[in-house]
Scaffold this motif. Sequence first.
Motif, PDB file in Angstrom:
ATOM      1  N   PRO A 145       0.841  -1.205   0.000  1.00 59.28           N
ATOM      2  CA  PRO A 145       0.000   0.000   0.000  1.00 59.28           C
ATOM      3  C   PRO A 145       0.874   1.252   0.000  1.00 59.28           C
ATOM      4  CG  PRO A 145      -0.763  -1.581   1.639  1.00 59.28           C
ATOM      5  CD  PRO A 145       0.552  -2.082   1.154  1.00 59.28           C
ATOM      6  N   LEU A 146       0.445   2.263  -0.745  1.00 57.15           N
ATOM      7  CA  LEU A 146       1.200   3.512  -0.801  1.00 57.15           C
ATOM      8  C   LEU A 146       0.936   4.359   0.439  1.00 57.15           C
ATOM      9  CD1 LEU A 146       0.591   4.526  -4.525  1.00 57.15           C
ATOM     10  CD2 LEU A 146       2.678   3.554  -3.539  1.00 57.15           C
ATOM     11  N   PRO A 147       1.945   5.108   0.900  1.00 54.84           N
ATOM     12  CA  PRO A 147       1.717   6.027   2.020  1.00 54.84           C
ATOM     13  C   PRO A 147       0.676   7.074   1.643  1.00 54.84           C
ATOM     14  CG  PRO A 147       4.065   5.768   1.592  1.00 54.84           C
ATOM     15  CD  PRO A 147       3.344   5.135   0.438  1.00 54.84           C
ATOM     16  N   THR A 148      -0.130   7.466   2.613  1.00 55.38           N
ATOM     17  CA  THR A 148      -1.081   8.549   2.363  1.00 55.38           C
ATOM     18  C   THR A 148      -0.448   9.888   2.729  1.00 55.38           C
ATOM     19  OG1 THR A 148      -2.034   8.513   4.581  1.00 55.38           O
ATOM     20  CG2 THR A 148      -2.965   6.977   2.955  1.00 55.38           C
ATOM     21  N   VAL A 149      -1.009  10.954   2.192  1.00 60.13           N
ATOM     22  CA  VAL A 149      -0.504  12.285   2.519  1.00 60.13           C
ATOM     23  C   VAL A 149      -0.642  12.554   4.006  1.00 60.13           C
ATOM     24  CG1 VAL A 149      -0.821  14.757   2.112  1.00 60.13           C
ATOM     25  CG2 VAL A 149      -1.035  13.149   0.212  1.00 60.13           C
ATOM     26  N   ARG A 150      -1.745  12.124   4.582  1.00 57.21           N
ATOM     27  CA  ARG A 150      -1.955  12.350   6.009  1.00 57.21           C
ATOM     28  C   ARG A 150      -0.891  11.639   6.843  1.00 57.21           C
ATOM     29  NH1 ARG A 150      -7.861  12.920   8.005  1.00 57.21           N
ATOM     30  NH2 ARG A 150      -7.383  14.792   6.845  1.00 57.21           N
ATOM     31  N   GLN A 151      -0.558  10.401   6.480  1.00 56.05           N
ATOM     32  CA  GLN A 151       0.485   9.681   7.216  1.00 56.05           C
ATOM     33  C   GLN A 151       1.818  10.418   7.140  1.00 56.05           C
ATOM     34  OE1 GLN A 151       0.337   5.892   5.284  1.00 56.05           O
ATOM     35  NE2 GLN A 151      -1.479   5.184   6.406  1.00 56.05           N
ATOM     36  N   LEU A 152       2.131  10.896   5.947  1.00 61.97           N
ATOM     37  CA  LEU A 152       3.386  11.639   5.779  1.00 61.97           C
ATOM     38  C   LEU A 152       3.363  12.947   6.556  1.00 61.97           C
ATOM     39  CD1 LEU A 152       4.007  11.063   1.955  1.00 61.97           C
ATOM     40  CD2 LEU A 152       5.150   9.933   3.880  1.00 61.97           C
ATOM     41  N   GLU A 153       2.233  13.620   6.574  1.00 60.77           N
ATOM     42  CA  GLU A 153       2.100  14.847   7.366  1.00 60.77           C
ATOM     43  C   GLU A 153       2.358  14.571   8.837  1.00 60.77           C
ATOM     44  OE1 GLU A 153      -0.908  18.239   5.978  1.00 60.77           O
ATOM     45  OE2 GLU A 153      -1.875  16.292   6.183  1.00 60.77           O
ATOM     46  N   HIS A 190      -2.135  18.834  15.138  1.00 64.18           N
ATOM     47  CA  HIS A 190      -3.107  18.435  14.122  1.00 64.18           C
ATOM     48  C   HIS A 190      -4.535  18.339  14.674  1.00 64.18           C
ATOM     49  CE1 HIS A 190      -0.465  17.651  10.693  1.00 64.18           C
ATOM     50  NE2 HIS A 190       0.439  17.203  11.563  1.00 64.18           N
ATOM     51  N   ARG A 191      -4.663  18.581  15.973  1.00 61.42           N
ATOM     52  CA  ARG A 191      -5.964  18.573  16.644  1.00 61.42           C
ATOM     53  C   ARG A 191      -6.680  17.230  16.482  1.00 61.42           C
ATOM     54  NH1 ARG A 191      -8.343  24.661  15.338  1.00 61.42           N
ATOM     55  NH2 ARG A 191      -6.578  25.788  16.264  1.00 61.42           N
ATOM     56  N   ILE A 192      -5.946  16.161  16.727  1.00 59.99           N
ATOM     57  CA  ILE A 192      -6.525  14.819  16.734  1.00 59.99           C
ATOM     58  C   ILE A 192      -6.051  14.099  17.982  1.00 59.99           C
ATOM     59  CG2 ILE A 192      -6.583  14.681  14.207  1.00 59.99           C
ATOM     60  CD1 ILE A 192      -4.160  12.789  14.393  1.00 59.99           C
ATOM     61  N   ALA A 193      -6.699  13.011  18.306  1.00 60.34           N
ATOM     62  CA  ALA A 193      -6.290  12.221  19.482  1.00 60.34           C
ATOM     63  C   ALA A 193      -4.930  11.590  19.222  1.00 60.34           C
ATOM     64  CB  ALA A 193      -7.328  11.151  19.780  1.00 60.34           C
ATOM     65  N   GLN A 194      -4.116  11.508  20.283  1.00 57.85           N
ATOM     66  CA  GLN A 194      -2.779  10.948  20.123  1.00 57.85           C
ATOM     67  C   GLN A 194      -2.808   9.505  19.604  1.00 57.85           C
ATOM     68  OE1 GLN A 194      -0.086  11.457  23.439  1.00 57.85           O
ATOM     69  NE2 GLN A 194       1.127   9.667  22.855  1.00 57.85           N
ATOM     70  N   PRO A 195      -3.712   8.627  20.094  1.00 58.27           N
ATOM     71  CA  PRO A 195      -3.728   7.259  19.571  1.00 58.27           C
ATOM     72  C   PRO A 195      -3.980   7.199  18.064  1.00 58.27           C
ATOM     73  CG  PRO A 195      -4.938   7.376  21.624  1.00 58.27           C
ATOM     74  CD  PRO A 195      -4.634   8.790  21.229  1.00 58.27           C
ATOM     75  N   SER A 196      -4.790   8.126  17.541  1.00 55.14           N
ATOM     76  CA  SER A 196      -5.068   8.131  16.103  1.00 55.14           C
ATOM     77  C   SER A 196      -3.811   8.472  15.311  1.00 55.14           C
ATOM     78  CB  SER A 196      -6.175   9.135  15.781  1.00 55.14           C
ATOM     79  OG  SER A 196      -7.379   8.772  16.415  1.00 55.14           O
TER      80      SER A 196
END
Length: 313
Positions: A2-10, A28-34
């Motif tokens: 699977p290719l890396p997503t932009v979000r993963q790279l961010e 990024h205003r998201i939960a740390q586990p995510s």
Amino acid sequence: MPLPTVRQLEYFVTAARVGTFAAASAEHRIAQPSLSEQIAVLEQNLGLRLFSRTGRRLTLTEAGRQLLPLAERAVNDVVELADFGRRVKSIEEGTVSFGTFNSAHLYLLTDLIREFHEQHPGVRIRVTGLNSAEVADAVRGGELEAGLVQLPVDDRDLVVSQSVFVDQVVYVSRNPSHTAEPVAIETLASRPLILSEARWSQDDPLRVSILQRAQAAGRALTPIIEVEFQTHALELAAQGVGDSLVSYHVGRSVIAERGLQWTTLTPAFNEHYAFITRRGGAVSPATTEFMKLAHRVLARLTANSPVLPSPMS
């Protein structure tokens, strides 16, 4: 794989910069586990370990150090793509608000407007103006976003570009003896003159300069006829009513068609043109693109025009 997503790279780039998953997730205003899960998926898909922990801090592994510039470049490219989309959309839905001198349509505006419309058919184009002084006032007052004017111009509250186009004023007459040699101010003061820019005689750069030359020579310069447009002055000159002064690029086709003769002034009078915008004012993407194309059309006009030829006899 699977290719890396932009979000993963961010998320990876941010974590490498701030040093902890907690700080990265907060940014990024998201939960740390995510965030941690997305980076773990990235590592799994690449088959590489990207971080090691040193106390509470994250440290890049060798693989992580090698990946970081590639990830940063990929993220920046995607951001640029998004900006490009917004920029194009704002251009295509915008309106050009531009002013210029009245004779520009004779050699500039028709090609400029046609080419811009072909490239951006959804953009409304509003081009107005009779004289450089009027355009400067309209840009200064916020009625127009930008303009192309003849220098010098009252530059209060304006940003004036470098000269983007140069023309030369020529003397025209039906009488060949009047154009046998370049015309000095003393001779000019004795000829029956038809001058344009009647309404703007106190502000027009040519009118002001010629008057200053006459005053310096101790001569009075009084035209027998004043009209608004250079083309009108040329038509009257072609009928033998009097002689006139016109910009070479404005008058060259009429001069050739109507049997007029011409010569230069001495000293020569070169007209310089520049773009103006309001200091501190916003220029829309549509108007910005219009100015860029205008610059290219003027450069093309200069490149395709011969050096001003010797006076006709």
